[in-house]
Design a protein around this motif. Structure first.
Motif, PDB file in Angstrom:
ATOM      1  N   GLU A 206       0.827  -1.207   0.000  1.00 52.14           N
ATOM      2  CA  GLU A 206       0.000   0.000   0.000  1.00 52.14           C
ATOM      3  C   GLU A 206       0.862   1.256   0.000  1.00 52.14           C
ATOM      4  N   ALA A 209       1.993   1.744  -3.530  1.00 48.18           N
ATOM      5  CA  ALA A 209       0.880   2.232  -4.339  1.00 48.18           C
ATOM      6  C   ALA A 209       0.625   3.719  -4.089  1.00 48.18           C
ATOM      7  N   GLU A 210       0.814   4.162  -2.846  1.00 50.31           N
ATOM      8  CA  GLU A 210       0.594   5.581  -2.531  1.00 50.31           C
ATOM      9  C   GLU A 210       1.672   6.452  -3.169  1.00 50.31           C
ATOM     10  N   ARG A 213       0.761   6.660  -6.807  1.00 48.97           N
ATOM     11  CA  ARG A 213      -0.387   7.538  -7.037  1.00 48.97           C
ATOM     12  C   ARG A 213       0.025   9.002  -7.005  1.00 48.97           C
ATOM     13  N   ALA A 220       6.175  -0.375  -7.332  1.00 51.91           N
ATOM     14  CA  ALA A 220       5.543  -1.585  -6.813  1.00 51.91           C
ATOM     15  C   ALA A 220       6.346  -2.107  -5.630  1.00 51.91           C
TER      16      ALA A 220
END
Length: 290
Positions: A206, A209-210, A213, A220
């Motif tokens: 996560e 992913a942040e 983003r 990854a």
């Protein structure tokens, strides 16, 4: 009586002093225990008293504390030498008759079962054996442990670790500093042990992913075996002993040891902990070209 912060020129120590002064504690009531007077010149300029002492030279600690002081012992950064250093501080604080000794340990306290916790557990017992009025601040992971190392993540497009799907209830270093300031300036915290962590736990997947983003880059999480992770960290220039500690911490994360969300940190500070999104955004702003 003063509020005394040891290791005051370190990252956490400076933030604790900021929190004290910003919270209305008069600078004349704050003392900073430092090894290097020059490094603390900015603190002196703000009116903070400097007390020069060295964890490794117990004789210098004799004048570091006074009767009635409230003391924050910030754990040493020198893994492997901490117990002797901390014991020297505790002994000096006991001799001076301080009114409170707050210690920054590690989440889980005596139940923590990973290598980094060992010296913290011994230190807590030394504090208990001393008979000093104490407060244990068992700090969880700082989000900055990750966000301060964004450059290689952005360069290679990967967050690497051996933490599996384990979750990390981290908070910003400033959150922990605010909690320390609270227990040093408020009554009712003697004999307490606080399990301090962020409000929300997240996984390294996560986290990756942040970053992706917010940065717009392909990032990854790459899970690797512990021995491979160790070699990667050594290849990045970390000393083997320290790299091994980080690998062991990842294994602890996989076992859920840094996932606890007791709420103690938010209760002490009176506000939610800094969310991961905010910490990532701040770190990305510090990267050139972003």
């Amino acid at each position: 009586m003063s509020i005394v912060v040891t290791g005051a020129t370190g990252q956490l120590g400076r933030l604790v002093i900021d929190a004290l002064l910003d919270g209305g504690t008069p600078a004349a009531s704050v003392a900073a225990v430092v090894r290097d007077k020059e490094k603390a010149a900015d603190l002196a300029a703000r009116g903070v008293e400097l007390r020069i002492a060295d964890y490794d030279r117990p004789e210098t600690l004799a004048d570091a504390f006074e009767a009635g002081d409230r003391v924050l012992l910030i754990s040493s950064s020198e893994v492997g030498r901490r117990v002797a250093q901390h014991t020297a501080v505790i002994t000096a604080a006991k001799a001076a008759g301080v009114a409170q000794l707050a210690y920054t340990g590690l989440l889980g306290g005596p139940d923590a079962d990973f290598d980094l916790a060992a010296e913290h557990k011994v230190t807590e017992q030394v504090v208990l054996d001393s008979g000093l009025p104490y407060t244990f601040l068992r700090n969880g992971w700082y989000t900055e442990n990750y966000t301060e190392n964004l450059a290689p993540v952005l360069a290679h497009g990967a967050v690497v670790g051996n933490a599996g799907e384990g979750r990390i209830a981290s908070a910003a270093r400033a959150d922990y500093a605010a909690a320390a300031a609270a227990v040093l300036t408020q009554d009712g915290h003697l004999g307490a042990a606080y399990e301090l962590s962020g409000d929300t736990a997240w996984s390294l997947a996560e986290y990756a992913a942040e970053i992706a983003r917010q940065s717009g880059k392909d990032i990854a999480y790459s899970e690797v075996p512990a021995d491979v992770h160790l070699e990667i960290l050594k290849g990045a220039g970390l000393p083997e002993a320290f790299a091994a500690i980080l690998v062991d911490v990842d294994a602890a994360i996989a076992r859920g040891r840094l996932a606890g969300t007791s709420g103690d940190l938010a209760r002490l500070t009176g506000r939610p902990t800094t969310p991961l999104t905010e910490s990532v955004a701040q770190a990305l702003r510090g990267q050139e070209g972003l």
